[in-house]
Scaffold this active site. Sequence first.
Site, PDB file in Angstrom:
ATOM      1  CB  ALA A  24      -0.900  -0.005   1.234  1.00 37.75           C
ATOM      2  N   GLY A  26       0.606   5.174   1.211  1.00 30.90           N
ATOM      3  CA  GLY A  26      -0.263   6.047   2.000  1.00 30.90           C
ATOM      4  C   GLY A  26       0.169   7.492   1.867  1.00 30.90           C
ATOM      5  NE  ARG A  27      -2.738  11.573   5.621  1.00 29.46           N
ATOM      6  CZ  ARG A  27      -3.872  12.109   5.200  1.00 29.46           C
ATOM      7  NH1 ARG A  27      -3.865  13.258   4.591  1.00 29.46           N
ATOM      8  NH2 ARG A  27      -5.019  11.494   5.424  1.00 29.46           N
ATOM      9  CG  PHE A  28       2.561  10.420   6.531  1.00 23.83           C
ATOM     10  CD1 PHE A  28       3.010  11.711   6.274  1.00 23.83           C
ATOM     11  CD2 PHE A  28       1.388  10.256   7.244  1.00 23.83           C
ATOM     12  CE1 PHE A  28       2.305  12.806   6.726  1.00 23.83           C
ATOM     13  CE2 PHE A  28       0.674  11.361   7.706  1.00 23.83           C
ATOM     14  CZ  PHE A  28       1.130  12.634   7.445  1.00 23.83           C
ATOM     15  CB  CYS A  30       4.788   2.611   0.432  1.00 26.05           C
ATOM     16  SG  CYS A  30       6.451   2.879  -0.080  1.00 26.05           S
ATOM     17  CB  VAL A  31       2.340  -0.643   4.014  1.00 31.99           C
ATOM     18  CG1 VAL A  31       2.335  -1.922   4.854  1.00 31.99           C
ATOM     19  CG2 VAL A  31       1.834   0.533   4.844  1.00 31.99           C
ATOM     20  CE  LYS A  44       2.187   4.485   7.923  1.00 26.11           C
ATOM     21  NZ  LYS A  44       0.978   4.565   8.756  1.00 26.11           N
ATOM     22  CG  ASP A 149      -6.795   9.538   7.520  1.00 27.24           C
ATOM     23  OD1 ASP A 149      -7.831   9.862   6.886  1.00 27.24           O
ATOM     24  OD2 ASP A 149      -5.732   9.219   6.960  1.00 27.24           O
TER      25      ASP A 149
HETATM   26  N1  ADE Z   1      -1.581  -2.650   4.625  1.00 27.62           N
HETATM   27  C1  ADE Z   1      -1.283  -1.701   5.491  1.00 27.62           C
HETATM   28  N2  ADE Z   1      -0.844  -2.233   6.630  1.00 27.62           N
HETATM   29  C2  ADE Z   1      -0.877  -3.574   6.484  1.00 27.62           C
HETATM   30  C3  ADE Z   1      -0.571  -4.690   7.310  1.00 27.62           C
HETATM   31  N3  ADE Z   1      -0.125  -4.534   8.542  1.00 27.62           N
HETATM   32  N4  ADE Z   1      -0.757  -5.913   6.835  1.00 27.62           N
HETATM   33  C4  ADE Z   1      -1.212  -6.054   5.602  1.00 27.62           C
HETATM   34  N5  ADE Z   1      -1.514  -5.079   4.763  1.00 27.62           N
HETATM   35  C5  ADE Z   1      -1.351  -3.837   5.211  1.00 27.62           C
END
Ligand code: ADE
Length: 315
Positions: A24, A26-28, A30-31, A44, A149
């Site tokens: 993912a 995000g605003r800050f 990525c994950v 993250k 949020d």
């Molecule tokens: N997307 C954002 N955080 C996550 C996480 N901890 N596990 C799986 N997908 C995610």
Amino acid sequence: VSPMPPPTPPMTDLKPIQLLEIKARGRFGCVWKAQMLNEVVAVKIFPLQDRQSYLTETEIYQLPYFSSHDNILKFIAGEKRGDHLNTELWLITEFHEKGSLYDFLKGNLVSWPDVLKVAETMSSGLAFLHEEITSHQMCLYKPAVVHRDFKSKNVLIRNDNTACIADFGLALKFDMGKPVGDTHGQVGTRRYMAPEVLEGAINFSRHHFMNIDMYACGLVLWEIMSRCSAADGPVEEYQLPFEDEVGQHPTLEDMQDVVVQRKHRPQFREQWSSHAGLTSLYRTITECWDTDPEARLSAGCVQERLAQLAATTIH
Ligand code: ADE
């Protein structure tokens, strides 16, 4: 001359982590899905300029009672990684293969028991967040926390279809007797902003911020029921709240027009009228997104209503 002591190695306690794939953005930062020794984890990565968001988030995760609540994402560690030319801040948490509630709803229809399970566990997480817990040992004090949020992308789905709340980068805590820290009102994701936030008419009491979270919670509950397979007839493709009216990237003006001036809310679908549970759930949701912030249900009350609904409906 005595010999120089050897230089101390930097950060010897960091476990090796292999980043596998981006899950993912995000605003800050990525994950990532990542491998830490034998464990799959989520990482993250915050660029250094988003330090404040990283600090806020790690501080919130480490408050008393947080690590033991089932409906809050489990924190593992917060670390500074990289060399001094390219420092990054890594927030390491549990990984959930099903991803966010948003991902889950896009890809799946949801049975009525699972609608209730996701909704009730999510409300339980939010009720916990909002709750102030005092004990005679002051070290076990949990302040009330507001998320600011709340949305389906910030709720994660575990393998057993229970929910946990993530992403506390904008959260605020209300320590007893302390004024709330420096903040401004119009933060969060435009699509999920309550009417008073869109109008810029907010005050800074904790109850006010909780009511703002509850408005967003109402929208997320509607997203869940919008994918329920229990009513008669076909289920529509997943759509974000207000997507039919403002599309994918609404401006503040778009949202003000729809939510404040026209007072629109996501609609009741005709096929839901054949299902007593869905009809009742929609009624509860309308009490979360009331124009009057004071009239909105609390997270604890939503959780109770959902438990009652689970006890009285079967299919
Ligand atoms: N997307 C954002 N955080 C996550 C996480 N901890 N596990 C799986 N997908 C995610």
